[in-house]
Design an enzyme around this catalytic site. Structure first.
Site, PDB file in Angstrom:
ATOM      1  N   ASP B  11       0.861  -1.184   0.000  1.00  0.00           N
ATOM      2  CA  ASP B  11       0.000   0.000   0.000  1.00  0.00           C
ATOM      3  C   ASP B  11       0.895   1.231   0.000  1.00  0.00           C
ATOM      4  O   ASP B  11       1.783   1.359   0.846  1.00  0.00           O
ATOM      5  CB  ASP B  11      -0.888   0.027   1.251  1.00  0.00           C
ATOM      6  CG  ASP B  11      -1.994  -1.030   1.159  1.00  0.00           C
ATOM      7  OD1 ASP B  11      -2.188  -1.583   0.061  1.00  0.00           O
ATOM      8  OD2 ASP B  11      -2.640  -1.300   2.185  1.00  0.00           O
ATOM      9  N   ASP B 130     -13.917  -5.402  -3.950  1.00  0.00           N
ATOM     10  CA  ASP B 130     -13.990  -5.445  -2.490  1.00  0.00           C
ATOM     11  C   ASP B 130     -15.371  -5.976  -2.133  1.00  0.00           C
ATOM     12  O   ASP B 130     -16.382  -5.345  -2.450  1.00  0.00           O
ATOM     13  CB  ASP B 130     -13.806  -4.049  -1.889  1.00  0.00           C
ATOM     14  CG  ASP B 130     -12.387  -3.520  -2.087  1.00  0.00           C
ATOM     15  OD1 ASP B 130     -11.471  -4.348  -2.298  1.00  0.00           O
ATOM     16  OD2 ASP B 130     -12.196  -2.289  -2.021  1.00  0.00           O
TER      17      ASP B 130
END
Lengths: 205, 256
Positions: B11, B130
């Site tokens: 990330d 997601d």
């Protein structure tokens, strides 16, 4: 002394160039016939469709330079689509003529497996004494991304195969002309080793 | 046959790795390129960068990341975050990335999937989903980094994404993400069976058995891993040696 990396607008040139640079190998990224003719070795990389690759090479008048380089027995390395265009014709979409330097065609991977063939897969090395596979062990893994594969008319030029539903030709070799279906520039240290082997034979030639 | 892939996920925010990474032998463990190069040497099969920078500068940061990574990383890498147009896709690919991952923009503008895959090929278009379990027992797609429910069923969306030209699905279980309780095997298995493109399982990996299970029970093609590697709990080599001993075909690079 340099390796010419042909830029003909077919993607991932940067990755191939950076792979050579990381090895400290002098390169010229070019579409100039003159720069290509004066190189110690020539690399034709590429990602994309067969007919686009052939059209771009012809538009830049590079098909003749490639033909001459190979005729002069100068070390030449085609990667992925850069290997496929060396054959007589491709079958992607419609039948399309290739450069015809190697006898044979480029065919769709037989159904029954996920297409594109994408990921790490093993080589079964057929030409054990291949200079380009120096210090590469049999069954080593390399990174593949393709939906079509080369079907050489002459099986003597097959230097390795790879199992994916069927036995695919994963590399070819005829004298100083080499073709790889997988991407050495994306195959970590083993891939870099192949590029370094190629540079060695180009500079020693 | 093709090997199962182990993919470390980084990330990135404003050019820096966000989740603290604790390696002593790296000069700068906050540098995403340095860390990706480290994972390449360690035997990772691919790298996924998710850029969570929230600003107008985002496109510039992902293009820069793609370009710098291509100088030092020689395995395939995917960049996600801030990809909103075919121009964004082109820039990131041109700078050396192999794939782009599209999440929110793919849901809001499904044309982006079909346009991008027809221009650049479906192999470089990853649709990230997601998904969160509902009380009805199915999974709902969320966007905007998990903040916005869409009412869309994850299995149906995965199939639609494939039809539109996605080459791969990056499937994150929101219920498991960050828990270390293991991947959502049921969700993963369902999506794997619903599509015939590769599925990368994500969210919940806490130990090596979790990796084994997602390959054997859910039949995922690849596993996204963060904390197990970032915090030095296991090396990639340990993970792969374990998976090989469990009969799973993975690429084991030579020891250097």
């Amino acid at each position: 002394m340099y390796i010419a990396v042909i830029d003909y607008n077919m993607g991932n040139i940067k990755s191939v160039a950076n792979a050579f640079l990381s090895l400290g190998i002098s390169i010229e990224v070019t579409c100039s016939p003159e720069v290509i003719m004066n190189a110690s070795g020539v690399v034709l990389p590429g990602v994309g469709a067969f007919h686009d690759a052939v059209r771009n090479l012809k538009d830049l008048n590079l098909h003749n330079s490639i033909g001459k380089i190979i005729e002069q027995k100068k070390p030449f390395l085609g990667i992925c689509i850069g290997m496929q265009v060396l054959f007589e014709y491709g079958t992607e979409g419609q039948i399309c003529s290739g450069l015809g330097i190697l006898k044979g065609s480029v065919e769709k991977i037989p159904s029954g497996v996920k297409i594109p063939h994408m990921g790490w897969n093993r080589l079964k090395i057929i030409k054990k004494d291949s200079r380009i596979f120096k210090d590469i062990k049999d069954a080593e893994s390399f990174y593949f991304v393709h939906s079509y594969y080369a079907v050489p008319a002459n099986s003597n030029i097959v230097s390795s195969t790879t199992e994916y539903g069927t036995e695919l030709v994963s590399s070819v070799e005829a004298g100083n002309t080499f073709g790889l279906q997988f991407h050495p520039e994306k195959s970590s240290s083993c891939g870099l080793k192949i590029l370094s082997n190629f540079a060695d034979l180009a500079f020693k030639n | 046959m093709i090997s199962k892939r182990i993919i470390p996920c980084l990330d990135v925010n404003k050019g820096r790795v966000v989740k603290g990474v604790s390696f002593v032998n790296l000069k700068d463990a906050g540098d995403p390129v340095e860390l990706a190069a480290f994972y390449d040497r360690e035997g990772a099969d691919e790298i996924v960068f998710l850029d969570i920078t929230a600003s107008h500068e985002r496109r510039k940061t992902v293009v820069e990341l793609a370009s710098k990574t291509s100088e030092k990383v020689f395995i395939p890498y995917t960049i996600g975050g801030g990809i909103n147009s075919t121009e964004d896709v082109r820039e990131v690919l041109k700078n050396g990335a192999d794939k782009v991952s599209i999440n929110t923009s793919a849901v809001l503008n499904p044309d982006l999937i079909s346009k991008s895959s027809s221009i650049f090929g479906n192999q470089c278009i990853v649709v990230a989903i997601d998904a969160k379990r509902t009380t009805k027992g199915n999974w709902e797609v969320y966007i905007h980094g998990g903040r916005t429910p869409t009412g869309i069923d994850a299995l149906i969306w995965a199939q639609q994404a494939q039809r539109l030209g996605a080459g791969e699905i990056l499937l994150t279980s929101m219920d498991r993400d960050g828990t270390k309780d293991g991947y959502d095997l049921e969700l993963t298995k369902n999506v794997v069976e619903a599509v015939n493109i590769p599925v990368i399982a994500s969210g919940g990996a806490g130990n090596l058995e979790h990796l084994r299970d997602v390959f054997i029970i859910a039949n995922a093609d690849a596993a996204l891993v963060a904390s197990i590697f970032h915090y030095g709990q296991h090396t990639i080599r340990e993970a792969k040696e374990y998976l090989l001993s469990e009969g799973i075909d993975v690429r084991l690079a030579d020891k250097k």
